[in-house]
Structures are given as C-alpha cells and as structure tokens.
Write a protein that holds these residues in place. Structure first.
Motif, short mmCIF file in Angstrom:
data_model
loop_
_atom_site.label_atom_id
_atom_site.label_comp_id
_atom_site.label_asym_id
_atom_site.label_seq_id
_atom_site.Cartn_x
_atom_site.Cartn_y
_atom_site.Cartn_z
N PRO A 178 -3.61 -1.20 -2.25
CA PRO A 178 -3.24 0.14 -2.74
C PRO A 178 -4.45 0.87 -3.30
O PRO A 178 -5.40 0.26 -3.79
CB PRO A 178 -2.19 -0.15 -3.83
N ARG A 179 -4.41 2.19 -3.24
CA ARG A 179 -5.58 2.99 -3.56
C ARG A 179 -6.07 2.77 -4.99
O ARG A 179 -7.27 2.74 -5.25
CB ARG A 179 -5.27 4.48 -3.33
N ASP A 187 0.97 3.65 -3.30
CA ASP A 187 0.41 4.99 -3.15
C ASP A 187 1.48 6.06 -3.09
O ASP A 187 1.16 7.25 -3.08
CB ASP A 187 -0.45 5.06 -1.89
N ARG A 240 -0.75 0.15 -12.64
CA ARG A 240 -1.68 1.27 -12.60
C ARG A 240 -1.84 1.88 -14.00
O ARG A 240 -2.96 2.18 -14.43
CB ARG A 240 -1.19 2.32 -11.62
N ASP A 258 -7.98 -2.67 3.90
CA ASP A 258 -7.38 -1.34 3.94
C ASP A 258 -5.94 -1.34 3.45
O ASP A 258 -5.37 -0.27 3.21
CB ASP A 258 -7.43 -0.78 5.36
N GLN A 312 -8.40 -0.17 -5.02
CA GLN A 312 -9.46 -0.28 -4.03
C GLN A 312 -10.69 -0.88 -4.68
O GLN A 312 -10.83 -0.82 -5.91
CB GLN A 312 -9.78 1.08 -3.44
N SER A 355 -15.48 3.20 3.37
CA SER A 355 -15.12 3.85 2.11
C SER A 355 -15.42 5.34 2.17
O SER A 355 -16.44 5.78 2.69
CB SER A 355 -15.90 3.21 0.96
N ARG A 356 -14.52 6.13 1.61
CA ARG A 356 -14.75 7.56 1.49
C ARG A 356 -15.57 7.89 0.25
O ARG A 356 -15.96 9.03 0.04
CB ARG A 356 -13.41 8.29 1.43
N ASP A 357 -15.79 6.89 -0.60
CA ASP A 357 -16.54 7.08 -1.83
C ASP A 357 -17.55 5.94 -1.95
O ASP A 357 -17.36 5.01 -2.72
CB ASP A 357 -15.59 7.11 -3.04
N ARG A 389 0.84 -1.20 0.00
CA ARG A 389 0.00 0.00 0.00
C ARG A 389 0.88 1.25 0.00
O ARG A 389 0.64 2.20 -0.76
CB ARG A 389 -0.92 -0.02 1.22
N THR A 403 3.43 6.62 -0.50
CA THR A 403 3.48 7.22 0.84
C THR A 403 4.56 6.60 1.71
O THR A 403 4.81 7.08 2.81
CB THR A 403 2.12 7.05 1.54
N CYS A 443 -12.29 0.24 -7.85
CA CYS A 443 -11.52 0.22 -9.09
C CYS A 443 -11.32 -1.18 -9.63
O CYS A 443 -11.16 -1.38 -10.82
CB CYS A 443 -10.15 0.88 -8.88
#
Length: 490
Positions: free
Chosen positions: A133-134, A86, A105, A130, A137, A422-424, A82, A88, A140
């Motif tokens: 990787p974004r 990402d 990606r 969690d 998610q 989820s934020r979305d 992750r 990070t 996607c």
C-alpha cells in the motif's frame, strides 16, 4: 492455526507479531498461514485474524488489542491489501483490511519515530513490491523480501524479531603490546586540541583533488592558507575535508580544530560568529570568564591565541563569507579548510575547489566498499546502472549501499527496479535523519522567489525520447477578414 493464535501470559520470552493481510484468494490465504506457521516454528509468537474459524468476537476491539500488544506489525503485500489500503478497491471488498490499514496509517503518521521501526510490509514469494500500500511504500517504511518459505528465506526477519544485528561485530582479540623503537626515549604527550571527526574508512576517489591540496607548494609559508571547498548538496564536501585534514594532521602539531557552522541545517540557524569564537576559545583553553563579550574583541583574542602555532582549522557548512571572516586567524602557519554550498568569493587569497559528481568507476568502487563486497560480487553493468540512478552523488550512493547491506536477500537489480519504478526517487534515498531530499530542500529554501521559479522551470520542459510524442503546438487566432478562419502558430 489455533497454536498460532494461542494467548500467552504477560511474561514472554518470544517476540509477539501481529500479521495483517487481505484474503485475496484461497491460495494467498494458504501462503500467509504457511508463513505464519513457519514463524511459529522458529520461536515467534504470531497472531493473525482467524475469522475463517467461525469464532465470534468484537473484531474491531480485538484488532486494536493485537496492534497494541504486538512487538512488530507485519503487513503482507497483495493486490487486495493495496486496493483496500489506498482506497481504490471495491467498497464491499476487505472492509476489515480497510479498518486495519487506516489504523496503522494513523499510528505511523502520529508517531513515525516509533512505528517506522516496528511496522513494515513483507513481500512473499510470487508477490511484488508494487503491491505494498502507498502509505507503506519503501520511502515511508522498510520492507522485507521473502524469496522462499523456508528458515533460510525468513532469516533476515528472524534476526529483526529476536534483536540480532544483521552484521554482528567480530570478536576482538587481545590488545597487542607496543614494541619499543630502538634509539628512542618516551616523549611527553603534547597538550594539543584535536576535535576532528573520525576519518572515513570507505573514502573513495578524488585522488587528483587531494593531491592538489596536499602538495606543500600549495600552502603559503608567510600567511594563512585558506582552502575553500564548495559543491552541490550531498556531493561529499565534509567527508572530503575531514579526509584531507587527517592526511595533513602530521604537519599541524599544535591543534586540529573542527567546527560546524550550520550554514544549511533545517534544525538550527547558522551559528553567529561571536558564538563560534566563544566555542573556539574555550576549545583552546581560555577560561569562560576571560572571554570578552564583543565580536571584535573575541576575534582579536582568537588571532592572538593562534599566533606562532601550526594549527589546522576546519570550518564546515559555512553560510557565507561574512560568517567566516571573523574566525580566520591572522598569523602564518595556520591552514583553514572551509566547506560551503556557495562559492565564498568574498574572501581574499583563498584556494577554491569545486567538487563535482563522482566518475562512474569511482562510484562503483565506493558502492563496493560501503557494501563490503568485492567488485566481482555484483554484475558490473547492474552496479553501473544503479550508480547512474543515484546520480553518481556520494550521499545517494551511501544511502543506497546501506539499504543493500542491511537486506542481504536483496540484489542490485532488485534495488535498481525500486528506484526506476518509483515516482519519488529522492524520497527513496533516506536513512534515519539522512536524506537526499532534505539536503536539496535546504538549499532550495535559501533561494529567492525568482531563483526558485527558475529552478522549477526545467521540470516543465518537454524532453524528446524514442517513445514520446511532442506536445501540441498552441495556436492563437489572428485578425483576418470577415469569413476567414486563418490561425497563427505561437
């Protein structure tokens, strides 16, 4: 692990898998290699980076070759992957994973239709969703939860790799013969037009609204009857109208017509009334060379063709009343069923019906039917919570049930955690071309700039909760005498 990486010829009878993972720690590496060995014993050709063996090679070229040759690419979720995927994590950690994640990606974004079917993350025992990787998610790409490193734990993956459906169709027995009905003779088939879509086997609820429209007293005998069904995106207007039409089909033996007007469709513009009339006239048997060119002439021919017939006409997804008005027959005996996101108040003598969200009990019943499980198959409180997370919206319930049905190892609680965390949440609810987000975006696009601004305003308001604190009150200075520091709250 040499057997895991053994090269084979171009003719393969087993699927080829490339496993991409981050070396978080020795225990994680051992778990990944045990997972790969389990796949190999189950008839899968697995390729995994074997840098720890001391082999020297052009790693970057090798990685591209493995991705190109793989039938499927599996990404193992972990904190290290992750962070690298990402961007990070620490710069010196997992440089190879950074390159692999960037390559995957790019391929996903360049050819999503292909790569969303062959690239997916896997969550091994003890890991969390969690740690995916974004860019992978759940909104996607699909993901698989391995609950245990056994053949039973990877059964769902093996079905995917070997192309076996998760829910194979049952074998059909011999077709039974039809027994003759005493006292009747064979009747010739009627030359009628039937273009209705199939009825929805899992249609659930809305019994009161159906009864209201099915009752014969609600249909006029001396004029055209118009039922106008409206409601928010995803509330099930088309499914309701099609189900209603099938319930009433026996009352309209001269034809059952269905036409999609594409009033809210991102890929197509709303159908022009003249084009709709041409399609309807062709459907009722008029030769193409006999159809007039003008809108009024086509509308007149359509009314003439419908005169004296008992026909049901379902016009789905209407943009506005101007699009619908030329398509309405004029003779009695015809039932017109309209669906639209807008209330078609510009049409006279219609019977309006607004569909709302499903009650919680009907939502649970719909979810149980779509997942093909009895109501006792899941904890009722967990299902009710999941239905509230879906907003009791039929489209969201159908998409959520489809995800659970295609992942037998998932539970209702696990699916609810995905939506809660989820934020979305709108982005989570999709399947192929069906998406809750797309349904709302089309309606939002049709609003005026002022209406769009008003629609966004509630998102900027503060809603109190048990753990939140109110926002600071802004203050503006007031005019005071020299030396004073008084302020005024706004």
């Amino acid at each position: 692990m040499d057997a895991v990486n053994a090269d084979t010829g171009p003719e393969r009878e087993t699927p080829r898998i490339f496993v991409s993972y981050a070396h978080d720690c020795a225990e994680h590496q051992e778990q990944v290699l045990a997972f790969c060995a389990l796949l190999t014993r189950s008839g899968v050709e697995v390729h995994v980076d074997a840098w720890y063996t001391g082999q020297r090679r052009d790693w970057y070229a090798w990685m591209h070759e493995q991705i190109d040759l793989a039938d499927f690419v599996v990404v193992i979720a972990s904190p290290g992957y992750r962070g690298a995927g990402d961007g990070t994590g620490a710069c010196h950690r997992n440089p190879g994973v950074r390159s692999e994640a960037a390559e995957l990606r790019d391929r996903l974004h360049q050819d999503r239709e292909t790569w969303v079917r062959i690239l997916f993350p896997v969550v091994l025992p003890g890991r969390s969703i969690d740690e995916i990787p974004r860019f992978l998610q759940p909104r996607c790409a699909d993901h698989f939860l391995v609950t245990e490193l056994t053949e039973a734990g990877i059964e769902e993956l093996l079905r995917l790799f070997h192309g076996v459906p998760t829910h194979p169709r049952p074998e059909l027995g011999p077709r039974p013969g039809l027994l003759p009905v005493p006292g009747t003779a064979p009747q010739p088939l009627l030359a009628t037009t039937v273009t209705l879509p199939r009825d929805i086997p899992a249609f659930t609820g809305r019994a009161d609204q159906l009864d209201e429209l099915i009752t014969p007293g609600g249909r006029a005998a001396d004029s055209v009857t118009i039922y106008a069904i409206d409601g928010m995106p995803g509330v099930g207007k088309t499914a309701f109208a099609v189900h209603l039409a099938h319930q009433l089909a026996a009352d309209y033996p001269d034809g059952l017509y269905f036409f999609d007007l594409h009033g809210h469709c991102g890929a197509q513009r709303p159908v022009d009334p003249a084009d709709a009339l041409q399609a309807l006239l062709l459907g009722c048997g008029v030769a193409a060379e006999q159809i007039p060119a003008g809108l009024d002439e086509r509308a007149g021919m359509w009314r003439d063709r419908m005169a004296g017939k008992r026909v049901l006409l379902l016009l789905d997804n209407a943009a506005n009343h101007d699009q619908v008005r030329p398509l309405l027959p004029g003779a009695p005996g015809v039932l017109v069923v309209l669906t639209s996101r807008q209330r078609l108040a510009g049409l006279d003598d219609l019977h309006p019906l607004t569909l709302g969200l499903l009650p919680i009990d009907e939502s649970v019943a719909m979810f149980s039917r779509l997942t093909r499980t009895p109501p006792s198959g899941h904890h009722p409180d967990a299902v009710a919570r999941l239905m509230r997370l879906c907003g009791r919206l039929p489209l969201a319930i159908a998409l959520t049930a489809g995800r659970l049905r295609s992942h037998p190892s998932w539970t209702v609680d696990y699916l609810a955690e995905q939506l809660t965390g989820s934020r979305d949440r709108l982005g989570e609810l999709f399947a192929g071309s069906r998406s809750v987000r797309a349904a709302f975006e089309l309606s939002y696009r049709d609003l005026t700039p002022g209406q769009q601004r008003l629609f966004r305003r509630p998102a900027c308001t503060w809603a109190p909760s048990s753990t939140s604190t109110p926002p600071p009150r802004w203050t503006t200075p007031t005019r005071t005498k020299p030396g004073s520091t008084s302020t005024r709250s706004t």
